[in-house]
Design a protein around this motif. Structure first.
Motif, short mmCIF file in Angstrom:
data_model
loop_
_atom_site.label_atom_id
_atom_site.label_comp_id
_atom_site.label_asym_id
_atom_site.label_seq_id
_atom_site.Cartn_x
_atom_site.Cartn_y
_atom_site.Cartn_z
N GLU A 176 0.83 -1.21 0.00
CA GLU A 176 0.00 0.00 0.00
C GLU A 176 0.86 1.26 0.00
O GLU A 176 0.54 2.24 -0.67
CB GLU A 176 -0.95 0.01 1.21
CG GLU A 176 -2.08 -0.98 1.09
CD GLU A 176 -3.00 -0.70 -0.09
OE1 GLU A 176 -3.49 0.44 -0.22
OE2 GLU A 176 -3.20 -1.62 -0.90
N ARG A 179 2.23 1.73 -3.45
CA ARG A 179 1.17 2.21 -4.34
C ARG A 179 0.91 3.70 -4.08
O ARG A 179 0.77 4.49 -5.02
CB ARG A 179 -0.12 1.40 -4.12
CG ARG A 179 -1.20 1.69 -5.13
CD ARG A 179 -2.42 0.78 -4.92
NE ARG A 179 -3.08 0.97 -3.66
CZ ARG A 179 -3.95 1.95 -3.41
NH1 ARG A 179 -4.24 2.83 -4.34
NH2 ARG A 179 -4.52 2.04 -2.24
N ALA A 180 0.88 4.09 -2.83
CA ALA A 180 0.65 5.50 -2.48
C ALA A 180 1.80 6.37 -2.99
O ALA A 180 1.56 7.47 -3.50
CB ALA A 180 0.50 5.65 -0.98
N GLN A 181 3.02 5.88 -2.88
CA GLN A 181 4.16 6.64 -3.39
C GLN A 181 4.07 6.81 -4.90
O GLN A 181 4.38 7.89 -5.43
CB GLN A 181 5.47 5.96 -3.01
CG GLN A 181 5.81 6.09 -1.53
CD GLN A 181 7.03 5.27 -1.13
OE1 GLN A 181 7.34 4.27 -1.77
NE2 GLN A 181 7.68 5.68 -0.07
N ASN A 182 3.65 5.78 -5.60
CA ASN A 182 3.48 5.87 -7.05
C ASN A 182 2.40 6.89 -7.41
O ASN A 182 2.56 7.67 -8.35
CB ASN A 182 3.14 4.51 -7.65
CG ASN A 182 4.31 3.55 -7.61
OD1 ASN A 182 5.45 3.96 -7.51
ND2 ASN A 182 4.02 2.27 -7.67
N GLU A 183 1.30 6.88 -6.65
CA GLU A 183 0.23 7.84 -6.91
C GLU A 183 0.71 9.26 -6.64
O GLU A 183 0.38 10.18 -7.40
CB GLU A 183 -0.99 7.53 -6.04
CG GLU A 183 -1.76 6.31 -6.50
CD GLU A 183 -2.99 6.03 -5.65
OE1 GLU A 183 -3.37 6.90 -4.83
OE2 GLU A 183 -3.57 4.95 -5.80
N ILE A 184 1.49 9.45 -5.59
CA ILE A 184 2.02 10.78 -5.29
C ILE A 184 2.93 11.26 -6.42
O ILE A 184 2.86 12.42 -6.84
CB ILE A 184 2.77 10.77 -3.93
CG1 ILE A 184 1.77 10.63 -2.79
CG2 ILE A 184 3.61 12.03 -3.76
CD1 ILE A 184 2.40 10.38 -1.45
N GLU A 204 2.77 10.35 -9.56
CA GLU A 204 1.91 10.66 -10.70
C GLU A 204 1.22 12.01 -10.51
O GLU A 204 1.15 12.82 -11.44
CB GLU A 204 0.85 9.57 -10.89
CG GLU A 204 1.40 8.26 -11.42
CD GLU A 204 0.33 7.17 -11.48
OE1 GLU A 204 -0.88 7.50 -11.42
OE2 GLU A 204 0.71 6.00 -11.60
N HIS A 205 0.71 12.26 -9.31
CA HIS A 205 0.05 13.54 -9.04
C HIS A 205 1.03 14.70 -9.12
O HIS A 205 0.67 15.79 -9.57
CB HIS A 205 -0.64 13.51 -7.67
CG HIS A 205 -1.84 12.62 -7.64
ND1 HIS A 205 -2.28 12.02 -6.49
CD2 HIS A 205 -2.70 12.22 -8.62
CE1 HIS A 205 -3.34 11.29 -6.76
NE2 HIS A 205 -3.61 11.40 -8.04
N SER A 206 2.24 14.47 -8.72
CA SER A 206 3.26 15.51 -8.79
C SER A 206 3.54 15.87 -10.25
O SER A 206 3.63 17.06 -10.60
CB SER A 206 4.55 15.03 -8.11
OG SER A 206 5.56 16.00 -8.22
#
Length: 93
Positions: free
Chosen positions: A45, A48-53, A55-57
């Motif tokens: 998790e 996954r959260a780091q990957n989402e961060i 992407e959002h960046s």
């Protein structure tokens, strides 16, 4: 007969002690397995959260560049319109 009863009780205590130790060992094993499972889940998790961060960046940077471009275009358009209005009012156009 007392000796037989004592030996029987001693054997029963030894058996109960072994059963108790086995139960504790099984509980510890179950706890360790659950801990490992939870740890793996949390790591997954977190990844996954780091990957989402990330992407959002990237998306935020892209949107920021687009906003700056849009601001420049808007400012240029407003400037051109103002110049045209001044030229129309002054009678040049």
């Amino acid at each position: 007969e007392f000796d037989a009863k004592l030996i029987s009780t001693s054997n029963e205590v030894t058996t109960n002690k072994m059963n108790f130790e086995n139960a504790i060992n099984e509980l510890n094993l179950g706890i360790e397995q659950q801990t490992e499972s939870m740890s793996a889940y949390l790591k997954s998790e977190l990844s996954r959260a780091q990957n989402e961060i990330a992407e959002h960046s990237l998306l935020t940077r892209s949107l920021s560049k687009m906003l700056k471009t849009t601001q420049v275009i808007s400012f240029t358009s407003i400037t051109i319109i103002c110049v045209l209005i001044i030229l129309i009012i002054s009678g040049v156009l």
